[in-house]
Design a protein around this motif. Structure first.
Motif, short mmCIF file in Angstrom:
data_model
loop_
_atom_site.label_atom_id
_atom_site.label_comp_id
_atom_site.label_asym_id
_atom_site.label_seq_id
_atom_site.Cartn_x
_atom_site.Cartn_y
_atom_site.Cartn_z
N SER A 51 -5.65 4.96 14.42
CA SER A 51 -4.27 4.58 14.07
C SER A 51 -3.91 4.80 12.60
CB SER A 51 -4.02 3.12 14.45
OG SER A 51 -4.90 2.29 13.72
N VAL A 66 -12.06 7.92 0.04
CA VAL A 66 -10.93 8.59 0.70
C VAL A 66 -9.71 7.67 0.56
CG1 VAL A 66 -10.09 9.62 2.84
CG2 VAL A 66 -12.55 9.61 2.35
N THR A 74 -7.01 5.84 1.76
CA THR A 74 -6.52 5.32 3.05
C THR A 74 -6.11 3.86 2.86
OG1 THR A 74 -8.69 4.49 3.71
CG2 THR A 74 -8.18 6.77 4.32
N TYR A 108 -19.54 -4.85 3.25
CA TYR A 108 -19.32 -3.53 3.83
C TYR A 108 -20.59 -2.66 3.80
CZ TYR A 108 -17.25 1.22 4.05
OH TYR A 108 -16.93 2.52 4.37
N ARG A 133 -6.38 -0.72 17.59
CA ARG A 133 -5.71 -1.94 18.07
C ARG A 133 -4.20 -1.87 17.99
NH1 ARG A 133 -9.02 -5.61 14.03
NH2 ARG A 133 -8.31 -3.82 12.81
N ASN A 165 -15.65 6.12 14.31
CA ASN A 165 -15.05 6.06 12.98
C ASN A 165 -14.43 4.70 12.64
OD1 ASN A 165 -13.24 7.32 10.70
ND2 ASN A 165 -11.77 6.50 12.18
N1 LIG Z 1 -11.70 5.41 2.91
C1 LIG Z 1 -12.89 5.60 2.38
O1 LIG Z 1 -13.06 5.74 1.15
C2 LIG Z 1 -14.12 5.68 3.26
C3 LIG Z 1 -15.31 6.11 2.70
C4 LIG Z 1 -16.44 6.18 3.48
C5 LIG Z 1 -16.38 5.83 4.82
N2 LIG Z 1 -15.21 5.41 5.35
C6 LIG Z 1 -15.20 5.02 6.76
O2 LIG Z 1 -14.25 5.81 7.45
C7 LIG Z 1 -13.79 5.08 8.59
C8 LIG Z 1 -12.28 5.12 8.63
O3 LIG Z 1 -11.79 4.39 7.51
P1 LIG Z 1 -10.41 4.71 6.78
O4 LIG Z 1 -10.70 4.82 5.36
O5 LIG Z 1 -9.71 5.81 7.48
O6 LIG Z 1 -9.68 3.31 6.97
P2 LIG Z 1 -8.33 2.86 7.68
O7 LIG Z 1 -7.20 3.74 7.30
O8 LIG Z 1 -8.21 1.41 7.41
O9 LIG Z 1 -8.62 3.13 9.22
C9 LIG Z 1 -9.50 2.32 9.95
C10 LIG Z 1 -9.26 2.56 11.42
O10 LIG Z 1 -10.19 1.75 12.17
C11 LIG Z 1 -9.45 1.02 13.15
N3 LIG Z 1 -10.08 -0.25 13.44
C12 LIG Z 1 -10.41 -1.24 12.57
N4 LIG Z 1 -10.91 -2.27 13.25
C13 LIG Z 1 -10.89 -1.94 14.57
C14 LIG Z 1 -11.27 -2.59 15.75
N5 LIG Z 1 -11.78 -3.84 15.74
N6 LIG Z 1 -11.12 -1.96 16.94
C15 LIG Z 1 -10.57 -0.72 16.97
N7 LIG Z 1 -10.21 -0.03 15.88
C16 LIG Z 1 -10.37 -0.64 14.70
C17 LIG Z 1 -8.06 0.83 12.54
O11 LIG Z 1 -7.10 0.66 13.57
P3 LIG Z 1 -6.42 -0.72 14.01
O12 LIG Z 1 -6.29 -1.58 12.81
O13 LIG Z 1 -5.11 -0.27 14.59
O14 LIG Z 1 -7.33 -1.27 15.05
C18 LIG Z 1 -7.85 2.18 11.86
O15 LIG Z 1 -7.36 3.11 12.78
C19 LIG Z 1 -14.38 3.67 8.45
O16 LIG Z 1 -15.53 3.54 9.24
C20 LIG Z 1 -14.74 3.60 6.99
O17 LIG Z 1 -15.75 2.67 6.73
C21 LIG Z 1 -14.06 5.34 4.60
#
Ligand SMILES: NC(=O)c1ccc[n+]([C@@H]2O[C@H](COP(=O)([O-])OP(=O)(O)OC[C@H]3O[C@@H](n4cnc5c(N)ncnc54)[C@H](OP(=O)(O)O)[C@@H]3O)[C@@H](O)[C@H]2O)c1
Length: 246
Positions: free
Chosen positions: A10, A179, A181, A146, A33, A81
């Motif tokens: 999402s 990233v 986000t 985290y 969600r 993810n």
């Molecule tokens: N951004 C960074 O710098 C970075 C760096 C390294 C790794 N990552 C990893 O990349 C992945 C994506 O993160 P992002 O940065 O894109 O963050 P984000 O924009 O906050 O996206 C997180 C996604 O996970 C979903 N989510 C969270 N809790 C959930 C649940 N209980 N059930 C189903 N879906 C759930 C959220 O959707 P809903 O809230 O609609 O459920 C959203 O679509 C994560 O695993 C994060 O740890 C991110």
């Protein structure tokens, strides 16, 4: 045309992956969600099949995997993810915050693997990519809730590598750096190598085409962190402490 199943679609990286993969004529299914976000994604991407689901709910997630396969055929590539990030100060520990990170970031992956692995083993083929983080390599400031979830995913993936070796399943654990986000918008510190979600999606799709077990990006940041992560504690604490003012 492959079928990609993605958790956490999402926003951020997951949403960018859906957009890119649909544009490249793939079938994409995914869960998150927030229903309204999924509807919006569906409107923009005709080959996307979105399902409202919390990855901490074991049977609901298993139903989504089954529903995705009924609708779009066998899952060729699963990108696990979904995740959350809430910065923490270890001087003030709220166990519920730590438990929530583990439930979503770690158990959410396990809950997806449970129905996906047997189906791929049965077919003798499949590809699973677990999105961990460079923050899983060593303990970093503010990441006490985290970081351990991402370290656990890396350890999990290494174990699974041995178990899945002769099954026809390809397993990768992907480690992005910073990233831009919703997750990182809360950070009030300089994020070296910060990249867009679209650029991260591009890196992930490129990584899926390699045989690298643990791809990481952007190298300008993660290569340095990889080096630091191999250093003895004394040096590691000194350098990270100095660069982050901790
Ligand atoms: N951004 C960074 O710098 C970075 C760096 C390294 C790794 N990552 C990893 O990349 C992945 C994506 O993160 P992002 O940065 O894109 O963050 P984000 O924009 O906050 O996206 C997180 C996604 O996970 C979903 N989510 C969270 N809790 C959930 C649940 N209980 N059930 C189903 N879906 C759930 C959220 O959707 P809903 O809230 O609609 O459920 C959203 O679509 C994560 O695993 C994060 O740890 C991110």
């Amino acid at each position: 045309m492959a079928h990609y199943f993605i958790t956490g679609v999402s926003s951020g990286i997951g949403r960018a992956l859906v957009t890119k993969l649909c544009r490249e004529q793939n079938n994409v299914s995914g869960v998150a969600r927030r229903a309204k976000r999924l509807e919006d994604l569906k409107t923009k991407n005709k080959s996307f099949y979105g399902m409202v689901c919390d990855v901490t709910e074991v049977s609901s997630l298993a139903d989504c995997v089954s529903s995705a396969e009924k609708r779009l055929g066998n899952i060729d590539i699963a990108i696990l993810n979904a995740g959350i990030y809430v910065p923490q100060d270890g001087k003030d520990i709220d166990p519920s915050v730590y438990a929530k990170h583990m439930d979503i970031n770690y158990m959410g992956v396990i809950n997806a693997l449970a129905p996906i692995i047997p189906s791929m083993i049965k077919r003798g083929t499949g590809h699973i990519a677990i999105i961990a983080s460079a923050a899983g390599w060593r303990g970093l400031p503010k990441a006490a809730a985290y970081g351990p979830t991402k370290a656990a995913l890396i350890s999990l993936s290494e174990s699974l590598y041995f178990d899945l070796k002769k099954t026809g399943i390809t397993l990768q654990v992907i480690c992005p750096g910073f990233v831009d986000t919703e997750a990182t918008s809360i950070n009030n510190f300089y994020m070296p190598g910060l990249m867009t979600a679209d650029a991260a999606a591009q890196e992930i799709v490129a990584a899926l085409k390699t045989n690298i077990f643990m791809p990481h990006f952007p190298k300008s940041f993660t290569a340095n962190l990889a080096l630091l992560s191999k250093m003895p504690h004394k040096l590691f604490f000194k350098i990270i402490g100095k660069t982050t003012a901790h």
